[in-house]
Write a protein that holds these residues in place. Structure first.
Motif, PDB file in Angstrom:
ATOM      1  N   VAL A  41       0.841  -1.199   0.000  1.00  9.56           N
ATOM      2  CA  VAL A  41       0.000   0.000   0.000  1.00  9.56           C
ATOM      3  C   VAL A  41       0.879   1.253   0.000  1.00  9.56           C
ATOM      4  O   VAL A  41       0.597   2.223  -0.706  1.00  9.56           O
ATOM      5  N   ALA A  42       1.952   1.236   0.767  1.00  9.05           N
ATOM      6  CA  ALA A  42       2.865   2.382   0.794  1.00  9.05           C
ATOM      7  C   ALA A  42       3.458   2.635  -0.588  1.00  9.05           C
ATOM      8  O   ALA A  42       3.581   3.784  -1.021  1.00  9.05           O
ATOM      9  N   ARG A  43       3.784   1.561  -1.297  1.00  3.33           N
ATOM     10  CA  ARG A  43       4.331   1.704  -2.647  1.00  3.33           C
ATOM     11  C   ARG A  43       3.296   2.308  -3.581  1.00  3.33           C
ATOM     12  O   ARG A  43       3.600   3.176  -4.403  1.00  3.33           O
ATOM     13  N   ALA A  44       2.043   1.868  -3.443  1.00  2.00           N
ATOM     14  CA  ALA A  44       0.964   2.412  -4.270  1.00  2.00           C
ATOM     15  C   ALA A  44       0.735   3.894  -3.979  1.00  2.00           C
ATOM     16  O   ALA A  44       0.334   4.663  -4.861  1.00  2.00           O
ATOM     17  N   LEU A  45       1.007   4.303  -2.745  1.00  5.23           N
ATOM     18  CA  LEU A  45       0.843   5.699  -2.349  1.00  5.23           C
ATOM     19  C   LEU A  45       2.065   6.554  -2.700  1.00  5.23           C
ATOM     20  O   LEU A  45       2.038   7.774  -2.505  1.00  5.23           O
ATOM     21  N   GLY A  46       3.112   5.909  -3.195  1.00  4.14           N
ATOM     22  CA  GLY A  46       4.325   6.643  -3.539  1.00  4.14           C
ATOM     23  C   GLY A  46       5.165   7.025  -2.343  1.00  4.14           C
ATOM     24  O   GLY A  46       5.977   7.963  -2.411  1.00  4.14           O
ATOM     25  N   SER A  68      -4.965  -9.610   1.117  1.00  4.27           N
ATOM     26  CA  SER A  68      -4.913  -9.375  -0.320  1.00  4.27           C
ATOM     27  C   SER A  68      -6.077  -8.503  -0.785  1.00  4.27           C
ATOM     28  O   SER A  68      -5.908  -7.567  -1.568  1.00  4.27           O
ATOM     29  N   GLY A  69      -7.283  -8.812  -0.289  1.00  9.47           N
ATOM     30  CA  GLY A  69      -8.458  -8.043  -0.678  1.00  9.47           C
ATOM     31  C   GLY A  69      -8.404  -6.601  -0.209  1.00  9.47           C
ATOM     32  O   GLY A  69      -8.810  -5.684  -0.934  1.00  9.47           O
ATOM     33  N   LEU A  70      -7.878  -6.386   0.999  1.00 11.67           N
ATOM     34  CA  LEU A  70      -7.752  -5.029   1.527  1.00 11.67           C
ATOM     35  C   LEU A  70      -6.764  -4.227   0.684  1.00 11.67           C
ATOM     36  O   LEU A  70      -7.038  -3.077   0.323  1.00 11.67           O
ATOM     37  N   LYS A  71      -5.648  -4.832   0.361  1.00 11.90           N
ATOM     38  CA  LYS A  71      -4.644  -4.160  -0.481  1.00 11.90           C
ATOM     39  C   LYS A  71      -5.264  -3.774  -1.831  1.00 11.90           C
ATOM     40  O   LYS A  71      -5.086  -2.644  -2.314  1.00 11.90           O
ATOM     41  N   THR A  72      -6.001  -4.702  -2.442  1.00  8.52           N
ATOM     42  CA  THR A  72      -6.626  -4.436  -3.734  1.00  8.52           C
ATOM     43  C   THR A  72      -7.659  -3.319  -3.631  1.00  8.52           C
ATOM     44  O   THR A  72      -7.767  -2.463  -4.527  1.00  8.52           O
ATOM     45  N   ALA A  73      -8.399  -3.291  -2.535  1.00  5.98           N
ATOM     46  CA  ALA A  73      -9.412  -2.245  -2.338  1.00  5.98           C
ATOM     47  C   ALA A  73      -8.771  -0.865  -2.267  1.00  5.98           C
ATOM     48  O   ALA A  73      -9.289   0.109  -2.828  1.00  5.98           O
ATOM     49  N   VAL A  74      -7.626  -0.773  -1.595  1.00  2.96           N
ATOM     50  CA  VAL A  74      -6.919   0.506  -1.504  1.00  2.96           C
ATOM     51  C   VAL A  74      -6.400   0.925  -2.880  1.00  2.96           C
ATOM     52  O   VAL A  74      -6.546   2.087  -3.286  1.00  2.96           O
ATOM     53  N   VAL A  75      -5.807  -0.006  -3.604  1.00  2.00           N
ATOM     54  CA  VAL A  75      -5.285   0.294  -4.939  1.00  2.00           C
ATOM     55  C   VAL A  75      -6.407   0.748  -5.871  1.00  2.00           C
ATOM     56  O   VAL A  75      -6.257   1.724  -6.630  1.00  2.00           O
ATOM     57  N   ASN A  76      -7.562   0.072  -5.819  1.00  2.00           N
ATOM     58  CA  ASN A  76      -8.706   0.460  -6.657  1.00  2.00           C
ATOM     59  C   ASN A  76      -9.218   1.849  -6.288  1.00  2.00           C
ATOM     60  O   ASN A  76      -9.600   2.640  -7.161  1.00  2.00           O
ATOM     61  N   TYR A  77      -9.231   2.145  -5.013  1.00  2.00           N
ATOM     62  CA  TYR A  77      -9.651   3.466  -4.532  1.00  2.00           C
ATOM     63  C   TYR A  77      -8.741   4.551  -5.113  1.00  2.00           C
ATOM     64  O   TYR A  77      -9.210   5.591  -5.591  1.00  2.00           O
ATOM     65  N   LEU A  78      -7.436   4.294  -5.096  1.00  2.00           N
ATOM     66  CA  LEU A  78      -6.479   5.256  -5.637  1.00  2.00           C
ATOM     67  C   LEU A  78      -6.636   5.403  -7.154  1.00  2.00           C
ATOM     68  O   LEU A  78      -6.558   6.508  -7.690  1.00  2.00           O
TER      69      LEU A  78
END
Length: 336
Positions: A172-177, A212-222
């Motif tokens: 998630v941190a990587r997805a947030l930069g 895994s699902g939580l990580k995907t939900a955050v990435v989709n939100y972004l």
């Protein structure tokens, strides 16, 4: 085992080269040489670079640990080392150094399970803690709840079905930069954010632990914000993700406390340094009438003091030392 046996512990499972010395229950030194700044430019740990830097650091760190402890190498009664889990190349540096010391000194060698050592870190900071208790394991490679019924008796009673909580924080941190390591960055931003985003609206308590699902939900939100040409409030994303991830783990842990009747819980692993996790553990502990424990920040991340503590438990009950053909193991579960 002598009550005042001197144990030299070595930890090189990832990107910290650490050596500690313990006499009896007293920690004499705990030296850590971190590679965080080296790996930060790559956004994560590069195994080959980690191994090479362990090779450079291991002998100087051993010397520094002995000097800080005020003892000579000849005073060591036993050598302990992490042999798994972790990066094989990194582990091999520590295992090789420990075997060489064991052979040269004619002293026993103890092979330590990294995750069990994280649990044993609680014995250093909380000397009165005794089994049985539940270990809430929160690390980069392992997440779940282990029942500890003795110094050397561990049973995993609940574990994640996919990503570990620390792995989810990093992704998630990587997805947030955010820079490496991502966990502390999320924790820092979350303190000024609001946990108002419901990433898993239909999550049921008692469900299997899965990140895994939580990580995907955050990435989709972004991604949804990106497609609209908008920017989300990072502090709120961090606070919401962190709350959900921690609550998922602690729901499982306190459900286990109710079901087993074991009313002592101890945090273990690198994510045990997370401020929300520590605070929520105490709050839920009061709610359920449980005693709660967690190591100081210095003993949450990888360190050799916990290796000494785990080896001390092995020696106390007469577990046999390892042979000099000991090898590193990349994947190792609690109780293996």
């Amino acid at each position: 085992m002598k009550k005042d046996s001197v144990i030299l512990g070595i930890e090189t499972s990832c990107d910290e080269t650490s050596v500690a010395v313990m006499r009896g229950s007293e920690l004499l030194s705990n030296i850590i040489s971190s590679q965080i700044e080296i790996h930060r430019r790559f956004g994560g740990v590069v195994p080959e670079i980690a191994s090479r830097n362990h090779l450079k650091a291991i002998l100087p760190v051993i010397d520094e640990a002995l000097s800080a402890a005020g003892i000579a190498l000849g005073d060591v009664d036993a050598v302990a080392v992490t042999y798994g889990a972790g990066l094989v190349g990194a582990l091999l540096v520590g295992v090789s150094a420990a075997k060489a010391l064991s052979y040269a000194l004619g002293k026993p060698l103890y092979a330590v399970n990294h995750i069990e050592a994280h649990i044993a870190a609680n014995y250093i900071s909380s000397p009165k803690l005794e089994p049985p208790f539940l270990a809430v394991v929160a690390s980069g490679g392992h997440s779940g709840v282990a029942r500890v019924d003795g110094l050397n008796k561990f049973t995993m009673i609940a574990s994640t079905t996919d990503d570990a909580i620390g792995e989810a924080f990093d992704k998630v941190a990587r997805a947030l930069g955010l820079p490496y390591p991502g966990g502390p960055e999320i924790d820092k931003l979350a303190r000024s954010g609001s946990a108002e985003i419901d990433f898993i609206p239909h999550r049921k308590r008692g469900a299997q632990l899965s990140y895994s699902g939580l990580k995907t939900a955050v990435v989709n939100y972004l991604h949804n914000f990106e497609q609209r040409g908008e920017r989300p409030v990072l502090e709120n994303v961090c606070a919401s993700f962190q709350k959900t991830a921690v609550d998922m783990l602690l729901d499982i842990a306190f459900d286990a406390a109710v079901q087993t009747g074991v009313k002592k819980l101890a945090l273990a692993g690198g994510v045990a340094a997370n401020s929300y996790l520590r605070k929520k553990l105490e709050q839920d502990g009061q709610k359920y009438g449980c005693e709660t424990y967690y190591p100081p920040m210095s003993l949450c991340t990888d360190n050799a003091a916990m290796i000494c503590a785990r080896a001390r438990g092995m020696m106390a009950e007469g577990l046999p030392p390892a042979k000099l053909d000991l090898n590193a193991v990349s994947y190792l579960k609690i109780g293996d």
